[in-house]
Scaffold this motif. Structure first.
Motif, short mmCIF file in Angstrom:
data_model
loop_
_atom_site.label_atom_id
_atom_site.label_comp_id
_atom_site.label_asym_id
_atom_site.label_seq_id
_atom_site.Cartn_x
_atom_site.Cartn_y
_atom_site.Cartn_z
N CYS A 110 0.85 -1.19 0.00
CA CYS A 110 0.00 0.00 0.00
C CYS A 110 0.89 1.24 0.00
O CYS A 110 1.76 1.38 0.86
N CYS A 111 0.66 2.16 -0.94
CA CYS A 111 1.49 3.36 -1.06
C CYS A 111 0.63 4.62 -1.08
O CYS A 111 -0.38 4.67 -1.78
N ALA A 112 1.06 5.63 -0.34
CA ALA A 112 0.39 6.93 -0.36
C ALA A 112 0.56 7.58 -1.72
O ALA A 112 1.65 7.56 -2.31
N ALA A 113 -0.50 8.20 -2.24
CA ALA A 113 -0.49 8.76 -3.59
C ALA A 113 -0.01 10.20 -3.65
O ALA A 113 0.07 10.78 -4.73
N GLY A 114 0.35 10.79 -2.50
CA GLY A 114 0.85 12.16 -2.49
C GLY A 114 -0.16 13.15 -1.94
O GLY A 114 -1.37 12.91 -2.01
N ASP A 115 0.35 14.26 -1.41
CA ASP A 115 -0.49 15.25 -0.72
C ASP A 115 -0.43 16.63 -1.36
O ASP A 115 -0.81 17.61 -0.72
N ASN A 116 0.05 16.72 -2.59
CA ASN A 116 0.24 18.03 -3.22
C ASN A 116 -0.50 18.14 -4.54
O ASN A 116 -0.03 18.79 -5.49
N GLY A 117 -1.67 17.50 -4.62
CA GLY A 117 -2.51 17.60 -5.80
C GLY A 117 -1.90 16.96 -7.03
O GLY A 117 -0.92 16.21 -6.95
N SER A 118 -2.49 17.26 -8.17
CA SER A 118 -2.05 16.62 -9.41
C SER A 118 -0.65 17.06 -9.83
O SER A 118 0.03 16.36 -10.58
N ALA A 119 -0.19 18.22 -9.34
CA ALA A 119 1.16 18.69 -9.67
C ALA A 119 2.22 17.99 -8.83
O ALA A 119 3.40 18.00 -9.17
N ASP A 120 1.81 17.38 -7.72
CA ASP A 120 2.71 16.67 -6.80
C ASP A 120 3.86 17.55 -6.33
O ASP A 120 4.98 17.08 -6.12
N GLU A 163 -7.80 21.03 -0.52
CA GLU A 163 -7.85 22.28 0.22
C GLU A 163 -6.80 23.26 -0.33
O GLU A 163 -6.39 24.19 0.36
N GLY A 164 -6.35 23.03 -1.55
CA GLY A 164 -5.33 23.89 -2.15
C GLY A 164 -4.23 23.05 -2.74
O GLY A 164 -4.15 21.84 -2.50
N PRO A 165 -3.33 23.65 -3.54
CA PRO A 165 -2.32 22.86 -4.26
C PRO A 165 -1.37 22.08 -3.38
O PRO A 165 -0.81 21.07 -3.80
N ASP A 166 -1.16 22.53 -2.13
CA ASP A 166 -0.24 21.82 -1.24
C ASP A 166 -0.97 21.06 -0.15
O ASP A 166 -0.38 20.66 0.86
N SER A 167 -2.27 20.87 -0.34
CA SER A 167 -3.07 20.09 0.61
C SER A 167 -4.21 19.43 -0.16
O SER A 167 -5.38 19.78 -0.01
N THR A 192 -12.02 17.78 -7.52
CA THR A 192 -10.86 17.61 -8.37
C THR A 192 -9.59 17.65 -7.52
O THR A 192 -9.63 18.09 -6.37
N ASN A 193 -8.49 17.19 -8.09
CA ASN A 193 -7.19 17.35 -7.42
C ASN A 193 -6.31 18.33 -8.21
O ASN A 193 -5.09 18.32 -8.07
N GLY A 194 -6.93 19.13 -9.03
CA GLY A 194 -6.21 20.08 -9.88
C GLY A 194 -6.49 19.78 -11.33
O GLY A 194 -7.45 20.28 -11.91
N ALA A 195 -5.67 18.91 -11.91
CA ALA A 195 -5.81 18.59 -13.34
C ALA A 195 -6.87 17.53 -13.62
O ALA A 195 -7.33 17.40 -14.76
#
Length: 312
Positions: A117-127, A168-172, A276-279
């Motif tokens: 199991c891997c976390a997919a990231g916390d900084n939206g589609s731009a990572d 909650e924004g690009p970095d959250s 959405t997560n951005g893109a």
């Protein structure tokens, strides 16, 4: 750990430490990486009480990371059936060789019946990359990992009243998108993936509550706090899979082909269709924000039990 689980009125887990390449348990302060370590242990063990937890400490390098995973996958003493990973970064920050080496180790895990199991990231589609382009997070983008995205969950007592993409924004915000390194795996070929040339492995596969505003009460270095992020979703799913493995003839193992195959349409996940997560935007069915959705544990168990003769 004893204080935390006593507060939950749950038995404390048995935690064993394995040192890899000289890495060791070396707590510092609550606002350090200790938060990741304690979050993983406490979430997984709260979901699966009395679970046997093994923590692999290694140097904070790509090679140390790979060696820790390799040690866990091939640990003939502790024999983990699930590995939870909350560390990662944009694919663009990894070498192709490193990503291939990690994926080969995850392939070995799949063959051995171990779920990763891997976390997919916390900084939206731009990572977190400031080039205006979407980026997938690795190692979640490995086609042999169960990539775990994030939702924002609103509850009324024990009832979920609303659940949308965590943003909650690009970095959250939850990560997700298409791999620029790994091609579309066979189990995703029937999906309609977001546009990309060439298309790559889509992620995440599944999701869970990740919004820090509705996060997880944890205890780190003697301090009580609330932490969120997809870092919490990987151990959440790991704990659930540990419970499922208890009730199945053999461990679930490599879940992805089942999720996209015989389990599709079986209501094993709560479909997230808003946000959405951005893109990328949520939509009915699989999407590049929350995958198939957040877990419906009882339904997932029933579906796996009916499919148990073919469980990978």
């Amino acid at each position: 750990m004893k204080t935390y689980f006593a507060g939950l009125k749950l038995p404390a887990p048995t935690v064993k430490v394995v040192s890899v390449n000289g890495g060791r348990n070396q707590p510092t302060t609550a606002n350090s990486a200790d938060g990741e370590v304690l979050l993983d242990i406490e979430v997984a063990a709260a979901v699966a009480p009395k679970a046997r937890i093994v923590v692999y400490f290694a140097p904070n390098t790509s090679q140390g990371f790979l060696n820790a995973i390799t040690a866990a996958v091939h640990d003939t003493t502790n024999k983990p059936s699930i590995i939870s990973i909350s560390w990662g970064g944009p694919e663009s920050t990894w070498t192709a060789q490193s990503m291939d080496q990690f994926d080969q180790t995850f392939q070995a895990a799949a063959l051995l019946g171990v779920t990763v199991c891997c976390a997919a990231g916390d900084n939206g589609s731009a990572d977190g990359v400031a080039d205006g382009q979407p980026h997938a997070d690795f190692p979640a983008s490995s086609p042999h990992a169960l990539a775990c995205g994030g939702t924002k969950l609103t509850a009324n007592a024990q009832t979920i009243s609303d659940e949308v993409v965590w943003n909650e924004g690009p970095d959250s915000a939850t990560g997700g998108g298409l791999s620029a390194h790994f091609p579309v795996p066979d189990y995703q070929r029937a999906l309609t993936l977001p546009t990309a040339t060439p298309p790559g492995r889509g992620l995440p596969d599944v999701a869970g509550d990740a919004d820090p505003a509705t996060g997880y009460q944890v205890r780190v270095d003697g301090q009580n706090m609330v932490i969120g992020g997809t870092s919490a979703v990987a151990p959440l799913w790991a704990g659930l899979l540990a419970l499922l493995n208890q009730k199945l003839p053999k461990p679930v193992g490599f879940l992805n082909p089942l999720l996209y195959g015989s389990l599709a349409g079986k209501n094993v996940c709560r479909d997230i269709t808003s946000g959405t997560n951005g893109a990328f935007a949520a939509a009915p069915g699989w999407d590049a924000c929350t995958g198939w959705g957040s877990p419906q544990g009882a339904s997932l168990l029933a579906a796996l039990q009916s499919a148990s003769p073919s469980v990978a």
